[in-house]
Design an enzyme around this catalytic site. Sequence first.
Site, short mmCIF file in Angstrom:
data_model
loop_
_atom_site.label_atom_id
_atom_site.label_comp_id
_atom_site.label_asym_id
_atom_site.label_seq_id
_atom_site.Cartn_x
_atom_site.Cartn_y
_atom_site.Cartn_z
CE LYS A 115 -4.06 -2.35 0.40
NZ LYS A 115 -3.39 -3.78 0.49
C1 LIG Z 1 -4.15 -4.93 0.11
C2 LIG Z 1 -3.08 -6.16 -0.11
C3 LIG Z 1 -3.47 -7.08 -0.75
C4 LIG Z 1 -4.74 -6.78 -1.57
O1 LIG Z 1 -4.70 -6.09 -2.77
P1 LIG Z 1 -5.92 -5.38 -3.46
O2 LIG Z 1 -5.46 -4.28 -4.33
O3 LIG Z 1 -6.93 -5.06 -2.42
O4 LIG Z 1 -6.40 -6.55 -4.42
C5 LIG Z 1 -2.85 -8.33 -0.80
N1 LIG Z 1 -1.57 -8.12 0.24
C6 LIG Z 1 -1.49 -7.38 0.65
C7 LIG Z 1 -0.36 -7.69 1.77
C8 LIG Z 1 -2.19 -6.28 0.98
O5 LIG Z 1 -1.78 -5.24 1.98
#
Ligand SMILES: *Cc1c(COP(=O)(O)O)cnc(C)c1O
Length: 500
Positions: A115
């Site tokens: 993120k």
């Molecule tokens: C948010 C997240 C995901 C999923 O990603 P999306 O964009 O919501 O599909 C997968 N792994 C981790 C560690 C995340 O923080």
Amino acid sequence: MGDICMKVLSTRDRRLEMPALEAVLEGIAGNGGLFVPERFPTIDKERLTRAARSGYPEVAAYILAQYFDIDEATLLTLAKDAYASFTTPEVVPVRKIANNLHVMELFHGPTLAFKDMALQVLPRLMRAGLDQFHRKEDALILTATSGDTGKAALEGFRDVPRTSVFVFYPHDGVAEMQRLQMATQKGNNVGVSAVKGNFDDAQTGVKRLFMDKDFARYVKNAGYFLSSANSINIGRLVPQIAYYCHAYAKLAEDGTVRYGDKVNFVVPTGNFGNILAAYYAKNMGLPIGKLICASNTNNVLTDFFNRGKYDARREFHKTMSPSMDILVSSNLERLLFEICDRDSAIVQGWMDALRDRGSYDIPAAAREKLAGEFYADFCDDIETGKTIRRIFEQHKYLMDPHTAVAQAVCDKYRKDTGDETPVVVVSTANPYKFTPDVWQSLSGETISDAFAAAEKLYERTGVPIPASIRELKTAPILHDGVAEKDAMGDAVDTFLKRHG
Ligand SMILES: *Cc1c(COP(=O)(O)O)cnc(C)c1O
């Protein structure tokens, strides 16, 4: 200036359009739809190759300039700032862990999950937008999190002038390290509350606040306008396109592929934001073969791709990959918009059906179109654990549970199809965010204390414990509120009264 002023439009009404940078301030479109680019710009091979040789911020600036009306030199400064806190010089290393198996590591930012890739950029874009569009009110960011977004948003917006950020996370729905990361968040413009419910409850609650006219009026009187840092914000999507381009260029640079040859990406998926960025990169001309959508036991997307029915009416499972524990993947709406040839009335119909009946069906032709571009499968916690252990034993590489889900689905894909196209597994979190589960997977031993498990992991694997994890152990708890799911507005109210 960027070459062009890219407009974005709403998936639910194409006539609703505005400059992409303005949409960053808005978050969600006024009619409940999501903003999508009016067209896909084309990636120039020479420019991408040159940018990738210079460094990650150069690639990010090049991609951002295709969408946002900010000159590229300014964007380069912005990107350099955004990624300065990352703990590896490559920002996003692509590691070869075995023959024909690469892992793209997106977790070297301040909160140890992917993120940060977007949430270190978004606040900077917003600040630029506040100036460019002469906004009088400050931005109030409301966000629901399945674990990683919340911390990354808090860290990204912390002490950014003219912004405040409030995060809701599901009580009992996030890992201990994730909870501590949020509960100990510092900053003068940040608020955090748990919600009694799961991630979908938190996300629905935030969406409801966005649609609530009284709430909007109240917020405006307090000197703010509402915006979102959720992955529905176009300002999160665009920075994510860059790492697919960067990884591809690096594989071309080191001879793994010739520029133009296809590469497959396997993406551990929840809200469908990360993999959607890969799909956008492909639409911009990046030579991507299959996009492999990996889910955990909450396999609503697996069923969607394989059966053409999106059905959210099912049991919600808590898994060891909590950031993917999602039944309503918001960003899928942007893919739907593309597969029905940008017919917003069709998208609106499907979304109405989802709201009213909890499901919708896409026609066979649309499903076939998707099958040409996507492959989808899932794995449960047992298989996730086995994969963590196997990859460590075979390759001395330690994966977090989300990445392990992707790895397991990658193996299934190859076995199922025999496709030998070079593949990149997208790694989304540092394993030290999920230490009890990672340790249990590796050793078979249960240790519920997250810090004790971290020490064990370090002894066994030699993978260093990140400093930010060590610091959590003694950091004071600053946020301990828990809201009922229909009283989330009150939590924001209390926050504004205290800070406004
Ligand atoms: C948010 C997240 C995901 C999923 O990603 P999306 O964009 O919501 O599909 C997968 N792994 C981790 C560690 C995340 O923080």
